[in-house]
Scaffold this motif. Structure first.
Motif, PDB file in Angstrom:
ATOM      1  N   GLU A  82      35.879  40.319  30.381  1.00 52.13           N
ATOM      2  CA  GLU A  82      37.094  39.816  30.941  1.00 52.13           C
ATOM      3  C   GLU A  82      37.009  38.494  31.802  1.00 52.13           C
ATOM      4  OE1 GLU A  82      39.903  41.746  30.333  1.00 52.13           O
ATOM      5  OE2 GLU A  82      38.237  42.767  29.338  1.00 52.13           O
TER       6      GLU A  82
ATOM      7  N   LEU B  38      39.398  35.613  30.112  1.00 49.91           N
ATOM      8  CA  LEU B  38      40.507  34.452  30.780  1.00 49.91           C
ATOM      9  C   LEU B  38      39.976  33.033  30.896  1.00 49.91           C
ATOM     10  CD1 LEU B  38      42.426  34.354  32.824  1.00 49.91           C
ATOM     11  CD2 LEU B  38      40.957  34.834  34.669  1.00 49.91           C
TER      12      LEU B  38
ATOM     13  N   HIS C 128      47.804  35.515  30.382  1.00 46.51           N
ATOM     14  CA  HIS C 128      46.671  36.280  30.013  1.00 46.51           C
ATOM     15  C   HIS C 128      46.561  37.529  31.318  1.00 46.51           C
ATOM     16  CE1 HIS C 128      42.591  37.491  28.587  1.00 46.51           C
ATOM     17  NE2 HIS C 128      42.195  37.687  29.775  1.00 46.51           N
ATOM     18  N   THR C 129      46.885  37.103  32.406  1.00 50.82           N
ATOM     19  CA  THR C 129      46.683  38.075  33.687  1.00 50.82           C
ATOM     20  C   THR C 129      47.837  39.247  33.354  1.00 50.82           C
ATOM     21  OG1 THR C 129      47.949  36.501  34.969  1.00 50.82           O
ATOM     22  CG2 THR C 129      45.384  36.501  35.102  1.00 50.82           C
TER      23      THR C 129
ATOM     24  N   PRO D 158      46.493  43.437  32.805  1.00 53.91           N
ATOM     25  CA  PRO D 158      46.430  43.668  34.221  1.00 53.91           C
ATOM     26  C   PRO D 158      45.255  44.384  34.637  1.00 53.91           C
ATOM     27  CG  PRO D 158      48.020  45.063  32.854  1.00 53.91           C
ATOM     28  CD  PRO D 158      47.539  44.064  31.897  1.00 53.91           C
TER      29      PRO D 158
ATOM     30  N   TRP E 138      42.555  41.870  34.846  1.00 53.43           N
ATOM     31  CA  TRP E 138      42.684  40.979  36.321  1.00 53.43           C
ATOM     32  C   TRP E 138      42.426  41.909  37.512  1.00 53.43           C
ATOM     33  CZ3 TRP E 138      42.247  36.569  38.071  1.00 53.43           C
ATOM     34  CH2 TRP E 138      42.780  36.188  39.071  1.00 53.43           C
TER      35      TRP E 138
ATOM     36  N   HIS F 118      39.811  40.277  40.097  1.00 49.72           N
ATOM     37  CA  HIS F 118      40.572  39.675  41.251  1.00 49.72           C
ATOM     38  C   HIS F 118      40.237  40.811  42.489  1.00 49.72           C
ATOM     39  CE1 HIS F 118      43.071  37.508  43.859  1.00 49.72           C
ATOM     40  NE2 HIS F 118      43.850  38.292  44.078  1.00 49.72           N
TER      41      HIS F 118
ATOM     42  N   GLU G 151      45.748  32.706  41.935  1.00 51.53           N
ATOM     43  CA  GLU G 151      45.105  34.096  42.047  1.00 51.53           C
ATOM     44  C   GLU G 151      46.048  35.166  42.780  1.00 51.53           C
ATOM     45  OE1 GLU G 151      40.224  32.750  41.882  1.00 51.53           O
ATOM     46  OE2 GLU G 151      41.231  33.361  43.643  1.00 51.53           O
TER      47      GLU G 151
ATOM     48  N   ALA H 223      49.269  35.621  40.724  1.00 59.69           N
ATOM     49  CA  ALA H 223      49.155  36.471  39.595  1.00 59.69           C
ATOM     50  C   ALA H 223      48.949  37.857  39.887  1.00 59.69           C
ATOM     51  CB  ALA H 223      47.781  36.056  38.929  1.00 59.69           C
TER      52      ALA H 223
ATOM     53  N   ASN I  26      52.123  40.430  38.944  1.00 61.38           N
ATOM     54  CA  ASN I  26      51.800  41.960  38.164  1.00 61.38           C
ATOM     55  C   ASN I  26      52.292  43.126  38.938  1.00 61.38           C
ATOM     56  OD1 ASN I  26      50.278  40.514  35.999  1.00 61.38           O
ATOM     57  ND2 ASN I  26      48.380  41.102  36.697  1.00 61.38           N
TER      58      ASN I  26
END
Length: 213
Positions: free
Chosen positions: A68, A72, A100-101, A105, A108, A112, A171, A174, A178
């Motif tokens: 992943e 990214l 992309h994020t 999901p 990400w 994250h 970050e 995002a 989401n």
């Protein structure tokens, strides 16, 4: 079901199936709660086959992080066209990042949230990806400062700090986008540009904020 699980296919395809299932499971359930039985069932394979291909739950999670992270960083780099002004490059990079994020999901969530909260070696894998993105943004800001022909140019430590701040904000944004309803990747990228580049633009023109006002 047994016939489906025993069907032969290329190793790379089978492994991708397992990683897809693992990313979905880890991303939605978390590392601790996810089970190898659940991942194997979702991938349509036996649990022993998952262990045969990917050794352990820890190795499987690490493989998910690496895949992943690579996807990214590749998306961000491929989204930026060289030769454009620095603000347009940053805009395209942000659009690629948020697209992309949003489209991935679960991946990400692994990068994250999950990888960072479970210590080494997972956190180190994410740190390597983050350093690459920060370096990319640092170069964009440095180029923008140079193109603005300011004298003296922005100090190196200030450029590095701005890049860290921008990536950290992206970050968090995002993760928020989401979880929110109706926030598109373009809207998130525009929010980030309004938050970051408006201030950076002033800085490039020598209009820095000061407490002495």
């Amino acid at each position: 079901m047994g016939a489906v699980k025993s069907k032969r296919m290329p190793r790379a395809v089978r492994e991708r199936q397992m990683l897809d299932a693992a990313v979905r499971t880890f991303g939605q359930r978390g590392y601790r709660a996810a089970s190898m039985d659940e991942i194997a069932d979702l991938a349509g394979v036996s649990k022993p086959l998952v262990y045969l291909y990917l050794n352990s739950k820890e190795d499987l999670f690490t493989a998910c992080i690496r895949r992943e992270a690579q996807a990214l960083t590749a998306a961000v780099r491929e989204g930026v066209r060289p030769g454009l002004p620095a603000d347009r490059q940053l805009w395209e990079g942000l659009r690629a990042f948020f697209s992309h994020t949003a489209q991935n999901p679960d991946g990400w969530a692994i990068l994250h949230l999950q990888a960072r909260t479970h210590g080494e070696p997972f956190a180190a894998e994410v740190s390597a990806m983050r350093e690459e993105i920060v370096a990319f943004v640092t170069r964009l800001i440095a180029v923008a400062a140079r193109d603005a022909r300011r004298d003296p140019s922005l100090p190196e430590h200030e450029v590095a700090g701005l890049a860290e701040a921008l990536v950290g904000a992206a970050e968090s944004l995002a993760a928020w986008a989401n979880a929110a309803t109706g926030v598109s990747a373009r809207q998130a990228a525009a929010t980030m540009m309004n938050f970051a580049w408006a201030g950076l633009g002033d800085l490039m023109e020598g209009r820095s904020w000061s407490e002495q006002r």
